[in-house]
Write an enzyme that holds these catalytic residues in place. Sequence first.
Site, PDB file in Angstrom:
ATOM      1  N   LYS A 180       0.884  -1.072  -0.053  1.00 26.12           N
ATOM      2  CA  LYS A 180       0.144  -0.043   0.013  1.00 26.12           C
ATOM      3  C   LYS A 180       0.817   1.393   0.026  1.00 26.12           C
ATOM      4  CE  LYS A 180      -1.989   3.530   2.239  1.00 26.12           C
ATOM      5  NZ  LYS A 180      -1.827   4.564   1.265  1.00 26.12           N
ATOM      6  N   GLY A 233       6.962   5.622   7.963  1.00 21.88           N
ATOM      7  CA  GLY A 233       6.411   6.886   8.132  1.00 21.88           C
ATOM      8  C   GLY A 233       6.152   7.676   9.096  1.00 21.88           C
ATOM      9  N   VAL A 237       1.545   7.751  13.113  1.00 26.15           N
ATOM     10  CA  VAL A 237       1.014   6.698  12.280  1.00 26.15           C
ATOM     11  C   VAL A 237       1.529   5.368  12.767  1.00 26.15           C
ATOM     12  CG1 VAL A 237       0.417   5.613  10.180  1.00 26.15           C
ATOM     13  CG2 VAL A 237       0.198   8.002  10.394  1.00 26.15           C
ATOM     14  N   GLY A 238       2.995   5.315  12.750  1.00 36.45           N
ATOM     15  CA  GLY A 238       3.522   4.148  13.056  1.00 36.45           C
ATOM     16  C   GLY A 238       3.485   3.657  14.459  1.00 36.45           C
ATOM     17  N   GLU A 255       9.904   2.177  10.766  1.00 33.55           N
ATOM     18  CA  GLU A 255      11.114   3.216  10.583  1.00 33.55           C
ATOM     19  C   GLU A 255      10.214   4.466  10.378  1.00 33.55           C
ATOM     20  OE1 GLU A 255      13.622   2.461  10.861  1.00 33.55           O
ATOM     21  OE2 GLU A 255      13.647   0.381  11.008  1.00 33.55           O
ATOM     22  N   CYS A 289      13.934  11.534   5.931  1.00 33.62           N
ATOM     23  CA  CYS A 289      13.821  10.975   7.265  1.00 33.62           C
ATOM     24  C   CYS A 289      15.112  11.291   7.982  1.00 33.62           C
ATOM     25  CB  CYS A 289      13.561   9.754   7.702  1.00 33.62           C
ATOM     26  SG  CYS A 289      14.410   8.536   6.807  1.00 33.62           S
ATOM     27  N   GLU A 390       9.545  17.021  14.374  1.00 35.68           N
ATOM     28  CA  GLU A 390       9.995  16.834  13.027  1.00 35.68           C
ATOM     29  C   GLU A 390       9.252  17.897  11.986  1.00 35.68           C
ATOM     30  OE1 GLU A 390       8.882  13.248  10.849  1.00 35.68           O
ATOM     31  OE2 GLU A 390      11.003  13.014  10.103  1.00 35.68           O
TER      32      GLU A 390
HETATM   33  P1  NAP Z   1       2.517   8.945   7.170  1.00 34.29           P
HETATM   34  O1  NAP Z   1       1.527   9.993   6.997  1.00 34.29           O
HETATM   35  O2  NAP Z   1       2.588   8.219   8.366  1.00 34.29           O
HETATM   36  O3  NAP Z   1       2.076   7.790   6.154  1.00 34.29           O
HETATM   37  C1  NAP Z   1       2.881   6.855   5.743  1.00 34.29           C
HETATM   38  C2  NAP Z   1       2.173   5.717   5.116  1.00 34.29           C
HETATM   39  O4  NAP Z   1       1.065   5.120   6.067  1.00 34.29           O
HETATM   40  C3  NAP Z   1       1.079   6.190   3.985  1.00 34.29           C
HETATM   41  O5  NAP Z   1       1.190   5.221   3.015  1.00 34.29           O
HETATM   42  C4  NAP Z   1      -0.122   6.318   4.416  1.00 34.29           C
HETATM   43  O6  NAP Z   1      -1.312   6.363   3.771  1.00 34.29           O
HETATM   44  C5  NAP Z   1      -0.092   5.269   5.724  1.00 34.29           C
HETATM   45  N1  NAP Z   1      -1.032   5.365   6.666  1.00 34.29           N
HETATM   46  C6  NAP Z   1      -1.796   6.573   7.040  1.00 34.29           C
HETATM   47  N2  NAP Z   1      -2.730   6.295   8.088  1.00 34.29           N
HETATM   48  C7  NAP Z   1      -2.429   5.206   8.344  1.00 34.29           C
HETATM   49  C8  NAP Z   1      -3.117   4.226   9.230  1.00 34.29           C
HETATM   50  N3  NAP Z   1      -4.107   4.695  10.189  1.00 34.29           N
HETATM   51  N4  NAP Z   1      -2.748   2.790   9.352  1.00 34.29           N
HETATM   52  C9  NAP Z   1      -2.131   2.161   8.283  1.00 34.29           C
HETATM   53  N5  NAP Z   1      -1.528   3.148   7.612  1.00 34.29           N
HETATM   54  C10 NAP Z   1      -1.570   4.499   7.481  1.00 34.29           C
HETATM   55  O7  NAP Z   1       3.975   9.533   6.641  1.00 34.29           O
HETATM   56  P2  NAP Z   1       4.189  10.153   5.330  1.00 34.29           P
HETATM   57  O8  NAP Z   1       3.861  11.873   5.388  1.00 34.29           O
HETATM   58  O9  NAP Z   1       3.819   9.674   4.256  1.00 34.29           O
HETATM   59  O10 NAP Z   1       5.807  10.245   5.350  1.00 34.29           O
HETATM   60  C11 NAP Z   1       6.652  11.234   6.157  1.00 34.29           C
HETATM   61  C12 NAP Z   1       7.068  10.644   7.318  1.00 34.29           C
HETATM   62  O11 NAP Z   1       7.864   9.291   6.971  1.00 34.29           O
HETATM   63  C13 NAP Z   1       8.306  11.256   8.238  1.00 34.29           C
HETATM   64  O12 NAP Z   1       7.911  11.260   9.650  1.00 34.29           O
HETATM   65  C14 NAP Z   1       9.531  10.843   7.736  1.00 34.29           C
HETATM   66  O13 NAP Z   1      10.297  10.866   8.841  1.00 34.29           O
HETATM   67  C15 NAP Z   1       9.067   9.347   7.629  1.00 34.29           C
HETATM   68  N6  NAP Z   1      10.153   8.599   7.024  1.00 34.29           N
HETATM   69  C16 NAP Z   1      11.168   7.534   7.826  1.00 34.29           C
HETATM   70  C17 NAP Z   1      12.148   6.967   7.047  1.00 34.29           C
HETATM   71  C18 NAP Z   1      12.805   5.981   7.937  1.00 34.29           C
HETATM   72  O14 NAP Z   1      13.289   5.168   7.235  1.00 34.29           O
HETATM   73  N7  NAP Z   1      12.926   6.124   8.912  1.00 34.29           N
HETATM   74  C19 NAP Z   1      11.983   7.061   5.726  1.00 34.29           C
HETATM   75  C20 NAP Z   1      11.566   7.952   5.043  1.00 34.29           C
HETATM   76  C21 NAP Z   1      10.388   8.672   5.610  1.00 34.29           C
HETATM   77  P3  NAP Z   1      -1.691   7.623   2.856  1.00 34.29           P
HETATM   78  O15 NAP Z   1      -0.383   8.255   1.981  1.00 34.29           O
HETATM   79  O16 NAP Z   1      -2.844   7.361   1.974  1.00 34.29           O
HETATM   80  O17 NAP Z   1      -1.974   8.601   3.811  1.00 34.29           O
END
Ligand code: NAP
Length: 488
Positions: A180, A233, A237-238, A255, A289, A390
């Site tokens: 997804k 993400g 959410v994580g 992550e 990230c 962040e």
């Molecule tokens: P996000 O809002 O947490 O979304 C991540 C994924 O989770 C998306 O596919 C999202 O779908 C999905 N999601 C949303 N709500 C959910 C739920 N209730 N249950 C399960 N899945 C759900 O993060 P983002 O804004 O896409 O990405 C930015 C974040 O990612 C930042 O915090 C960044 O630091 C982190 N990140 C971490 C790493 C690492 O390896 N540590 C690498 C890259 C990014 P939708 O898109 O449809 O909302």
Amino acid sequence: MAVNTEIKTYNNYINGKWQSSSNNEVQASINPANKNEIVGYISQSTREDLDQAVAAAKTAQVAWRKLSGAARGDFLYKVANILENRLDEIAETMTREMGKTLPEAKGETARGVAILRYYAGEGMRKVGDVIPSTDSDALMFTTRTSLGVVGVITPWNFPVAIPIWKIAPALVYGNTVVLKPAGETAVTAAKVIECFAEAGLPEGVINMVTGSGSVIGQGIVDHPDINGITFTGSDQVGKAVGQGALARGAKYQLEMGGKNPVIVTDDADLDLAVEATISGGLRSTGQKCTATSRVIVQSGVYEEFKEKLVAKVKELKVGNGLQESTWMGPCASESQLNTVLSYVEKGQEEGATLLYGGKKHEEEGLENGFYVQPAVFDNVTNDMVIAQEEIFGPVLALIKVDTVEEALNVANDSKFGLSASIFTTNVSNMLSFIKDMDAGLVRINAESAGVELQAPFGGMKLSSSGSREQGEAAKEFFTSIKTVFVKG
Ligand code: NAP
Ligand code: MG
């Protein structure tokens, strides 16, 4: 929604077929450099679609796990070649869909190719150890087994590399996959899945279902037939993903975010430190990230460093990522832009001094995009919101300290612990940093955002659930150890 039929709709990929969602609903994916441009439509799927994908993955896993690692790896080599042939086109789609510059998008896609080849080879590497038994007539050893069906939930900031660094090890170790991808970059993700489809993987081995996080993401978390969940993400959410997985006994890996510091000591090579702070903090519009966001500088060089930094930041060319002259593209979405603007306001309210930038770009040619000027704050203290949360945008917060020990304390005063850098020529400083910095990646005289695919990647504290991705470390999540005792 009203659909422009001249623009392609990207469907779900389930059991070896591209199919529209059961409710036929789609959502437009737009170009952050020009909000009037639709890059493609993507399915807004339902739980029924997800159930179909999971059922296909479950059925396919029976035969897939029986193949040799080498045979599974051969498929990954094929995917790598197809992706390599489509590199320019997929990188351009990425730039149009999420804004990062074309050279960055090409670099990321090339990394995807390299990751596929790395894990293709993994199919022929060792998986276990022989452990001496106390019974001299017995043989005791470990082997590894696949988890079953793995749910992959990915963010929008690395729409090619992150799905691949999860899918490739999942597959080579005998799991089947339901992806997804983030809605924001689902067209790019669909093109990556096209490469898997073209490589002729057996039906059901890889599936993609697009849709909202609350329906499809949550559906993966709740699904009784998904045995492992790998998530990248935000920490908000994580945490929920981890709790949901734990509640039903599924294996999970999270992550999440970072608030990555760079320390610049009095003895540092300042030009190098300035260059690395800009590259680590502002490339990809600060949406990594591992991006540098806190710049902790020792008082002896603070003023000189600050002047050099601001002078260089002012020169950065912001624009459409497809143009060669552009150094920094737009924020990936309107909501990201608004988040950045609100943190810039918050920083000023808290008493930090905005030295440069932080405003929405309104110049001709940029007015339809989500462009923001890179921002540099002075007089930041580590307890401020802009030093703790962040931001995920091009915002650097300068923090002055007197000693290296104080710098390390400030660097560690964070709920996150993903990546950290120090710029110093002093070996004792380097050694204290390696020993005392609580981060999964510690980097010396190098920017915080560099990552090599063959090395473990992941954070400490709230940046991760403790597991590591990439390199050999991926094996720990995507397999289970079986201890075997044989007596003749
Ligand atoms: P996000 O809002 O947490 O979304 C991540 C994924 O989770 C998306 O596919 C999202 O779908 C999905 N999601 C949303 N709500 C959910 C739920 N209730 N249950 C399960 N899945 C759900 O993060 P983002 O804004 O896409 O990405 C930015 C974040 O990612 C930042 O915090 C960044 O630091 C982190 N990140 C971490 C790493 C690492 O390896 N540590 C690498 C890259 C990014 P939708 O898109 O449809 O909302
Ligand atoms: Mg978009």
